[in-house]
Motif scaffolding. Structure first.
Motif, mmCIF file in Angstrom:
data_model
loop_
_atom_site.group_PDB
_atom_site.id
_atom_site.type_symbol
_atom_site.label_atom_id
_atom_site.label_comp_id
_atom_site.label_asym_id
_atom_site.label_seq_id
_atom_site.Cartn_x
_atom_site.Cartn_y
_atom_site.Cartn_z
ATOM 1 N N THR A 284 17.378 -9.430 10.277
ATOM 2 C CA THR A 284 16.039 -9.913 10.356
ATOM 3 C C THR A 284 15.297 -9.598 9.041
ATOM 4 O OG1 THR A 284 14.149 -10.243 11.738
ATOM 5 C CG2 THR A 284 15.513 -8.262 11.857
ATOM 6 N N TYR A 285 13.924 -9.440 9.166
ATOM 7 C CA TYR A 285 13.057 -8.804 8.108
ATOM 8 C C TYR A 285 11.972 -8.482 8.726
ATOM 9 C CZ TYR A 285 11.283 -8.574 3.296
ATOM 10 O OH TYR A 285 10.854 -8.231 2.125
ATOM 11 N N ARG A 286 11.666 -7.215 8.205
ATOM 12 C CA ARG A 286 10.101 -6.632 8.443
ATOM 13 C C ARG A 286 9.077 -7.202 7.726
ATOM 14 N NH1 ARG A 286 7.911 -2.478 5.727
ATOM 15 N NH2 ARG A 286 9.909 -1.592 5.555
ATOM 16 N N MET A 287 8.512 -8.332 8.151
ATOM 17 C CA MET A 287 7.522 -9.011 7.181
ATOM 18 C C MET A 287 5.772 -8.488 7.010
ATOM 19 S SD MET A 287 7.874 -12.671 9.363
ATOM 20 C CE MET A 287 6.869 -13.648 8.339
ATOM 21 N N GLY A 288 5.817 -7.287 7.686
ATOM 22 C CA GLY A 288 4.685 -6.488 7.290
ATOM 23 C C GLY A 288 5.047 -5.129 7.026
ATOM 24 N N ALA A 289 4.061 -4.195 7.097
ATOM 25 C CA ALA A 289 4.258 -2.879 6.679
ATOM 26 C C ALA A 289 5.346 -2.208 7.561
ATOM 27 C CB ALA A 289 2.891 -2.055 6.488
ATOM 28 N N HIS A 290 5.750 -0.989 7.117
ATOM 29 C CA HIS A 290 6.524 -0.259 8.102
ATOM 30 C C HIS A 290 5.547 0.383 9.129
ATOM 31 C CE1 HIS A 290 9.500 2.514 9.554
ATOM 32 N NE2 HIS A 290 8.650 3.809 9.549
ATOM 33 N N THR A 291 4.571 0.814 8.898
ATOM 34 C CA THR A 291 3.548 1.333 9.756
ATOM 35 C C THR A 291 2.205 0.717 9.067
ATOM 36 O OG1 THR A 291 2.955 3.432 9.036
ATOM 37 C CG2 THR A 291 4.823 3.091 10.690
ATOM 38 N N THR A 292 0.946 1.122 9.896
ATOM 39 C CA THR A 292 -0.253 0.755 9.072
ATOM 40 C C THR A 292 -0.603 2.144 8.066
ATOM 41 O OG1 THR A 292 -1.285 2.021 10.976
ATOM 42 C CG2 THR A 292 -1.347 -0.678 10.827
ATOM 43 N N ALA A 293 -0.066 3.164 7.921
ATOM 44 C CA ALA A 293 0.109 4.096 7.090
ATOM 45 C C ALA A 293 1.010 3.793 5.648
ATOM 46 C CB ALA A 293 0.482 5.711 7.484
ATOM 47 N N ASP A 294 1.752 2.586 5.890
ATOM 48 C CA ASP A 294 2.541 2.217 4.733
ATOM 49 C C ASP A 294 1.850 1.127 3.830
ATOM 50 O OD1 ASP A 294 4.828 1.689 3.152
ATOM 51 O OD2 ASP A 294 5.426 0.199 4.496
ATOM 52 N N ASP A 295 2.400 0.952 2.577
ATOM 53 C CA ASP A 295 1.968 -0.172 1.545
ATOM 54 C C ASP A 295 3.269 -0.660 1.147
ATOM 55 O OD1 ASP A 295 0.936 -1.874 -0.297
ATOM 56 O OD2 ASP A 295 -0.173 -0.306 -1.605
ATOM 57 N N PRO A 296 3.725 -1.668 1.572
ATOM 58 C CA PRO A 296 5.036 -2.361 0.976
ATOM 59 C C PRO A 296 4.873 -3.069 -0.529
ATOM 60 C CG PRO A 296 4.097 -3.742 2.837
ATOM 61 C CD PRO A 296 3.308 -2.309 2.836
ATOM 62 N N THR A 297 3.633 -3.229 -0.773
ATOM 63 C CA THR A 297 3.808 -3.658 -2.040
ATOM 64 C C THR A 297 4.045 -2.701 -3.161
ATOM 65 O OG1 THR A 297 1.085 -2.863 -2.587
ATOM 66 C CG2 THR A 297 1.669 -5.200 -1.560
ATOM 67 N N LYS A 298 4.088 -1.560 -2.802
ATOM 68 C CA LYS A 298 4.435 -0.424 -3.528
ATOM 69 C C LYS A 298 6.074 -0.383 -3.973
ATOM 70 C CE LYS A 298 0.260 1.445 -4.126
ATOM 71 N NZ LYS A 298 -0.346 1.230 -5.295
ATOM 72 N N TYR A 299 6.879 -1.071 -3.193
ATOM 73 C CA TYR A 299 8.221 -1.025 -3.354
ATOM 74 C C TYR A 299 9.061 -2.307 -3.005
ATOM 75 C CZ TYR A 299 7.792 -0.576 1.733
ATOM 76 O OH TYR A 299 7.560 -0.627 3.294
ATOM 77 N N ARG A 300 8.543 -3.259 -2.832
ATOM 78 C CA ARG A 300 9.361 -4.617 -2.695
ATOM 79 C C ARG A 300 8.595 -5.645 -3.259
ATOM 80 N NH1 ARG A 300 9.363 -5.584 4.013
ATOM 81 N NH2 ARG A 300 7.137 -6.643 4.050
ATOM 82 N N GLU A 301 9.054 -6.727 -3.620
ATOM 83 C CA GLU A 301 8.517 -7.732 -4.377
ATOM 84 C C GLU A 301 8.277 -9.118 -3.603
ATOM 85 O OE1 GLU A 301 11.897 -8.776 -6.963
ATOM 86 O OE2 GLU A 301 12.192 -6.874 -7.699
ATOM 87 N N ARG A 302 7.194 -9.594 -3.916
ATOM 88 C CA ARG A 302 6.535 -10.866 -3.354
ATOM 89 C C ARG A 302 7.514 -12.056 -3.141
ATOM 90 N NH1 ARG A 302 1.424 -12.786 -2.107
ATOM 91 N NH2 ARG A 302 0.964 -10.436 -2.097
ATOM 92 N N GLU A 303 8.411 -12.172 -4.215
ATOM 93 C CA GLU A 303 9.524 -13.084 -4.026
ATOM 94 C C GLU A 303 10.235 -12.955 -2.989
ATOM 95 O OE1 GLU A 303 13.422 -14.743 -6.676
ATOM 96 O OE2 GLU A 303 12.239 -12.938 -7.478
#
Length: 403
Positions: A284-303
């Motif tokens: 599957t896929y985590r569509m949001g952040a790992h937790t609310t303390a996380d910023d996924p834009t720092k490590y994964r691409e929008r594509e």
């Protein structure tokens, strides 16, 4: 048989040079267009699902997402200490817990909110945990659902130990001529792709295989262990690891609610027959952040996020209900309104929560009274009383000066 692959382009570019192509079938019944395909292994285990049951699964999935959205909002407003989003993993969770019996024991990690709700845990009880008012949130004996664990992988050892005990209890009852009523108990241990690299998981699988423990290892491979992509964690699908321990591993599209239900039914049937453990890897896929303390834009691409967004498990079931079962818009509107009402009530419940007194913590150390804890409680109360006496003395001095 329909064997499919999810979006892999961005992950493949980061994979190990020594990555091994897998020949393990990736099972899927319901595709992203809402069309059901045949699968020789899983189709028989989904053939009897009625439209009413599909509507229940849709309600459960959308409720979990709506509560998830409200949980994020509450945390951003300072009402929760932390929140762990589950967006994108609703089918994997609802589809795996729905086929279980109430007597089956569940050992979650810390993101299994949809599992908790399907088991009957009120959202407000879950929120007590994330508000920091409870160490567990709910009574595990009431729901046969253990408290969340934030120690990665430890729940797999707990699950295997419980499964071994349940199996030995049943055998002892049969040997004594007083067999237990009902189907044999099954156990599910939930964990993610990140936790799969923990030593505790390896140890749990060794013991489960050695004792034919009736435990289902359910991996939600959401592609990211916080900021580490799955391709860095493993060169092969996680389901292939089961063969190394001597039991069966299934690889299923975790965004396919029918596929997950069918795979879980198949696994639970094997567990109840005493054929040992089973591993299911739900991709599957985590569509949001790992937790609310996380910023996924720092490590994964929008594509990558956009690619997986087209495989949304809720939208997939919605399309299926509309096109195949002719479910009208009124049903979806009603469900949305019901979910909003639950979210509003949950918010009101959270805002009405008051923190417990610290002295009450002593009551939960042991199930029975304990002399050492009683002495420590008395010592704490004496310590607190000292502050009260000091405050009273200062107030008296102040009155004297003013006079």
């Amino acid at each position: 048989m329909k064997s499919v692959e999810g979006p892999r382009s961005t992950m493949e570019s980061r994979s190990h040079a020594g990555a091994v192509p897998s020949t393990l079938t990736r099972h899927q019944l319901l595709d992203e267009q809402g069309v059901v395909a045949e699968d020789p292994l899983l189709s028989p285990y989904a053939a009897d699902i009625t439209v009413e049951e599909l509507q229940h699964l849709y309600r459960s999935m959308t409720l979990a997402r709506r509560v998830d959205e409200e949980g994020t909002s509450l945390q951003r407003q300072g009402q929760l200490v932390l929140w762990v989003p589950l967006r994108g993993q609703e089918a994997a969770q609802v589809g795996s817990v729905w086929p279980t019996h109430p007597s089956d024991r569940i050992y979650p990690s810390y993101r299994e909110h949809a599992v908790a709700f399907e088991r009957g845990v009120p959202p407000a009880e879950l929120m007590r945990y994330f508000r920091g008012l409870s160490a567990g949130g709910w009574d595990p004996e009431q729901y046969n659902l253990n408290p969340y664990t934030v120690v990665l992988g430890s729940q797999t050892l707990h699950a295997v130990g419980y499964a071994m005990g349940a199996s030995l209890d049943r055998k002892a009852a049969e040997d004594s001529g007083s067999p237990l009523d009902g189907d044999p108990e099954a156990v599910i241990a939930y964990f993610g792709d990140g936790a799969s690299t923990e030593g505790e998981v390896h140890e749990a699988m060794v013991f489960a295989a050695s004792y034919d423990a009736p435990v289902l290892f359910f991996i939600q491979n959401n592609q990211w262990a916080i900021s580490v992509p799955f391709a860095t964690q493993s060169r092969v699908p996680l389901a292939t690891r089961a063969a190394g321990y001597g039991f069966e591993g299934l690889r299923v599209d975790g965004n396919d609610i029918l596929g997950v239900v069918a795979a879980t039914r198949y696994a639970l049937e094997k567990l109840r027959r005493g054929e040992g453990p089973v591993l299911i890897e739900a991709e599957t896929y985590r569509m949001g952040a790992h937790t609310t303390a996380d910023d996924p834009t720092k490590y994964r691409e929008r594509e990558e996020e956009d690619q997986w967004g087209h495989l949304d498990p809720i939208e997939r079931l919605r399309v299926h209900l509309r096109t195949v079962h002719c479910v009208d818009q009124a049903f979806f509107d009603t469900v949305a309104a019901e979910n909003d009402a639950v979210a509003r009530q949950m918010r009101a419940d959270v805002l009405a929560m008051s923190p417990p007194e610290f002295v009450d913590r002593f009551d939960g150390v042991y199930a029975e009274p304990h002399s050492l804890v009683a002495a420590e409680r008395a010592e704490y109360l004496d310590y607190q009383a000292g502050f009260v006496a000091q405050d009273d003395s200062q107030d008296s001095d102040s009155e004297g000066v003013g006079a």
